[in-house]
Design a protein around this motif. Structure first.
Motif, mmCIF file in Angstrom:
data_model
loop_
_atom_site.group_PDB
_atom_site.id
_atom_site.type_symbol
_atom_site.label_atom_id
_atom_site.label_comp_id
_atom_site.label_asym_id
_atom_site.label_seq_id
_atom_site.Cartn_x
_atom_site.Cartn_y
_atom_site.Cartn_z
ATOM 1 N N ALA A 97 0.812 -1.229 0.000
ATOM 2 C CA ALA A 97 0.000 0.000 0.000
ATOM 3 C C ALA A 97 0.845 1.280 0.000
ATOM 4 O O ALA A 97 0.609 2.165 -0.833
ATOM 5 C CB ALA A 97 -0.984 -0.015 1.170
ATOM 6 N N PRO A 98 1.839 1.429 0.885
ATOM 7 C CA PRO A 98 2.640 2.662 0.851
ATOM 8 C C PRO A 98 3.462 2.812 -0.437
ATOM 9 O O PRO A 98 3.907 3.902 -0.764
ATOM 10 C CB PRO A 98 3.576 2.534 2.052
ATOM 11 N N LEU A 99 3.626 1.710 -1.167
ATOM 12 C CA LEU A 99 4.399 1.722 -2.408
ATOM 13 C C LEU A 99 3.511 2.018 -3.610
ATOM 14 O O LEU A 99 3.976 1.980 -4.751
ATOM 15 C CB LEU A 99 5.095 0.371 -2.614
ATOM 16 N N GLY A 100 2.223 2.247 -3.355
ATOM 17 C CA GLY A 100 1.287 2.504 -4.436
ATOM 18 C C GLY A 100 0.861 1.253 -5.167
ATOM 19 O O GLY A 100 0.464 1.303 -6.329
ATOM 20 N N GLY A 101 0.922 0.118 -4.494
ATOM 21 C CA GLY A 101 0.570 -1.132 -5.155
ATOM 22 C C GLY A 101 -0.402 -1.956 -4.353
ATOM 23 O O GLY A 101 -0.855 -1.556 -3.280
ATOM 24 N N LYS A 102 -0.726 -3.105 -4.915
ATOM 25 C CA LYS A 102 -1.528 -4.085 -4.203
ATOM 26 C C LYS A 102 -1.311 -5.427 -4.847
ATOM 27 O O LYS A 102 -0.759 -5.528 -5.931
ATOM 28 C CB LYS A 102 -2.988 -3.672 -4.144
#
Length: 136
Positions: A97-102
């Motif tokens: 989530a903090p990396l802009g992913g899922k």
């Protein structure tokens, strides 16, 4: 807590191992530039490493990350005895989530990706407290 008296993370940078202990102390080298380097760990290498660690560790929850350019690859694994309390998909998404992913997967293994390697230290820094809360 189900994982022994101390928890730790290990990072291989292609030349040496770096550790992060339960107190949260990390090597000085853990900064955005450090995580932006390419280590050559593709998805298959991450899966193979995860399988090896789960075999060696027994009861465990493991998160591995590899950075290539601006792409972060993540994999999480949870031993069968802990999947009732910790789901690999939840764990990998916590980091993604903090990396802009899922990502997603099975209760015992899940993969994800992200596009902000500079946030990887912060993202991995959440793992120990999250797992500890789940096992409390």
């Amino acid at each position: 807590n189900g994982l022994g008296s101390d928890a730790f993370a290990i990072l291989w940078d292609g030349q040496q191992l770096h550790g992060l202990n339960a107190s949260g102390c990390a090597p000085q080298g853990w900064n955005p530039a450090y995580f932006a380097r390419k280590y050559g760990a593709d998805a298959k290498t991450l899966r193979d490493t995860l399988d090896h660690l789960r075999d060696k560790l027994g009861s465990s929850a493991v998160v591995l990350a590899a950075v290539e350019g601006q792409k972060v690859s993540l994999i999480a694994g949870v031993s069968q005895d802990l999947t009732s309390r910790i789901k690999a998909g939840d764990l990998v998404n916590l980091v993604a989530a903090p990396l802009g992913g899922k990502g997603g997967g099975r209760p015992d293994m899940a993969q994800a990706g992200g596009a902000h390697p500079e946030k990887l230290p912060e993202a991995l820094g959440q793992v120990l407290s999250w797992i500890s809360a789940k096992l409390a």
